[in-house]
Every structure is written in C-alpha cells, then in structure tokens.
Design a protein around this motif. Structure first.
Motif: not given
Length: 403
Positions: A137-146, A281-285
């Motif tokens: 979330g920090e890396v992708g700028g989506t912390l609130t969504t995460v 959340s953007g984490v790899s499989i």
C-alpha cells in the motif's frame, strides 16, 4: 535503504535471482526494467532490528487488528497525518501492549522510517501478512484502500476462528463436566456407601464388588496416575515439537473424522481470503504463498503450499500448480483456472472462500448435532453405572431381587 531479493526473467526467458539495495520496491523495479529484466517477485529482506520486550509478546487478536485498520483508514481518509493518527489511536486502545507498540511505531516514523519497516520491528504482533499488505500500500500509494481491505480480512478471519473454536469448545466443556461429576461422586458419595457396605460382609453383588475394587485402585494410586498423566501430556507436547511428531500430528489432524474436514475447510477458506486480499493489495502471488505457508503449522499443508509456489515460480499456472497437490479439491482448482483465464483471480478466490466458510458452518453444525446425543448418553451411562453399583446391594437387601 533496504535490501530486496528479486526474481526476474531475462530476454531469453531464463530465471535469475539476486539482491539489490534500494529506497523502496519501485526503485528496484525501475532498475530491473532498465536492464531489460521482467520482474517475477520482489521481497524485502528482513533486517536485524532492535526489538523491545513488546516484540516477544503473543499476537494481538484479529478483532483488535481489524479495529486498528478501520480507525487508521477512517482517519487517513479524513486527511489526518499517519503519525498523528497512530498517536490518537494509541490513547484509545484498551490493550496497553498494543498502545505502547503504536506509540513506538509513531516515534520510528517521525525519524524517517517507513510504516511497514516500523511495524516489522514487532513480528509477533504484526505478522508477515500485515506488513506485506502495508508495504504494498505504501509503495503503490493505496494505503487507505489496503487498510480497508485488511480490516475486512481480519473481521472475516476472526469470524472463521470463532466457528472452529465453537466446534471444539462444546465437547471439551462436556468432558470437563463429566470429570467434575465423577470426581465429586467418588469423593463425597462412594465413601458414604462404602461405610454402609461394611455391614454387608461378603454379600455384595459381583458388579458392586468390581466397582469398589476399581474405586480403591483409583484412590490408592491417585498420585501415581496424576503424575503419569502429566508425564504423558508433557511427552506428547515435546513429541509434537519434533519433526516426526509434527508430521504425525499433522496427519492425524487431517484424517480424524469430521475434525479433519473442519480443519481442511477452514484452511481453504483462509487460503482464499488471504491470497485474494494480498493480490488485491498488490502483493505478488509468490509472496502471497510464502505468507500463507507461514500461517499454518500443519506439515502436509505447508509442503503442498511450498510445492505450489515452486511450480508457479517455474512459470506453471496457479491452477495447474494447485492441482498437482493433494490438498486443493478439484472445484477450487477449476475456479482458480477460470479466474486466471478471465483475469479475475482475486475475485474468484474471495468467492470460493465464502463457499468454504459455509462448508465450515455445515461441518460445525454436523459435529455439534452428533456430539450432543453422544455426550448425553455418555454422561448418563457413567452416572447410571455408579448409581447401579451403589444401590444394587440396597435393592438386594430390601428384597427387590427374587421377591
């Protein structure tokens, strides 16, 4: 700066691995792309950090993590700086341990440390799953969504854990109740009848004599039996800490009637929830499977997850990798295949987790339905045996036998 372990493929499709130092994952991604590598996975290498006494405490409850994520999400959405939000939440948290941890995380962030790095100082409270979601979330700028997804995930996991505990708590309660009843009768009831039986001489019925012989055996060797039982329990616990013991208990846990199905369905529901949440959340499989593997102690499940991850890292599809193990049922692998083909794998996994949660509910209901009459009969049988052994001589002397 942090160290990252990367897996990538070169222009010829060959897989390569290595270590890079960077400020964040995006910097590592940029480096790989500049050198014409196709990223497969990027993992933060755990740093040796100074930990306080708090890190060695037990993990906080899922409901506390869900509440924390929800409060953080709400405050960040409202424009409150994250350090201020952490300070505010730490003042209202009921658990003093979590309050101190949040204050410490806030202080670390004020010195320039990232949120996920500050959380990683307390692995016994914030596990790899939580830290990976926050990092993405920090890396992708989506912390609130995460944080919103994490709150929902921990709510669901807490509900699932309560269902499993419900199925296991009922028989344990009844067994403890049986022990209390039997011990009370042996201590307060049987000695009174024994005093009465002394006037009967050798005229006691055979069933009563056998019962009294068993009673004296228990009473005369009570301390030895307690020590022996404690030694057996300690031995079983120590055996479970060995590789052979862990493998043995893992096999028993999956093969026990009803309990095995309950454990398996609960894991499949947790697997769907966890992987779906991490992928969204953007984490790899690959990292998602690493995290799932660390969330269970069952040796056979761990090996199946590890085998699945290894095959995925070799370029084999997720559904095919899952089908090559005995853990995942065909329905789940077929659904995953549909999700892969349509590009909606997180959504499919989320729906399958709901399906297996329902299977958990049905299994819990079946276990309780079968146990209720069984345990009632068991309690009744034990009490009837004791009463029959005690009152049979009375009935005999009163002329109830043979007229």
């Amino acid at each position: 700066m942090s160290e990252y372990r990367y897996t990538a493929r070169d222009f010829a499709g060959m897989q390569i691995q290595g270590m890079l130092t960077g400020a964040n994952e995006m910097e590592v991604l940029d480096w790989l792309r500049e050198h014409d590598y196709t990223p497969v996975s990027i993992e933060l290498v755990a740093q040796k950090v100074k930990r306080t006494w708090i890190s060695h405490q037990k993990p906080v409850r899922s409901e506390d993590l869900a509440s924390l994520c929800w409060q953080l999400h709400t405050m960040l959405e409202g424009g409150v700086p994250i350090t201020e939000a952490l300070d505010t939440i730490s003042e209202d948290v009921d658990q003093s341990r979590l309050s101190k941890v949040l204050q410490s995380v806030s202080e670390s962030m004020k010195t320039g440390e990232s949120f996920h790095e500050s959380l990683a100082r307390y692995p016994q409270i914030f596990n790899g799953l939580f830290c990976s979601m926050i990092r993405s979330g920090e890396v992708g700028g989506t912390l609130t969504t995460v944080l919103q997804r994490a709150s929902r995930f921990y709510d669901q996991r807490d509900a699932l854990q309560r269902k499993v505990k419900k199925a296991l708590a009922y028989p344990m309660f009844v067994i403890c109740f049986i022990l209390v009843v039997v011990i009370a009768m042996m201590i307060f009831v049987v000695p009174r009848f024994e005093a009465i039986f002394e006037s009967f001489g050798n005229k006691l019925p055979a069933f009563t004599r056998s019962f009294m012989a068993f009673y004296h055996l228990m009473a005369d060797h009570l301390l030895t039996m307690i020590i022996g039982a404690a030694a057996v329990v300690v031995g079983l616990i120590l055996f479970g800490k060995t590789r052979t013991g862990l493998r043995c208990y893992s096999w028993i846990g999956l093969k026990t009637p009803f309990i095995g199905n309950l454990y398996r369905f609960a894991f499949l529901a947790m697997y769907g929830q966890t992987v779906s949440t991490l992928l969204t959340s953007g984490v790899s499989i690959l990292e998602a499977h690493d995290i799932v593997e660390s969330m269970t102690r069952n040796n056979f499940i761990q090996k199946a997850i590890r085998h699945t991850r290894e095959q995925i890292s070799e370029g084999i599809g997720v559904a095919t990798s899952m089908a090559n193990t005995a853990l995942f049922p065909r329905l789940l692998t077929r659904m995953v295949q549909v999700g892969e083909d349509s590009g909606s794998l997180p959504g499919v996994l989320d729906r399958t987790s709901v399906y297996y949660e329902k299977k958990v509910d049905m299994t819990v209901s079946t276990i309780i339905t079968l146990l209720e009459p069984t345990l009632i009969i068991l309690v009744g049988g034990i009490v009837l045996t004791i009463l029959l052994a005690l009152y049979l001589p009375v009935f005999s002397m009163s002329g109830f036998q043979g007229g």
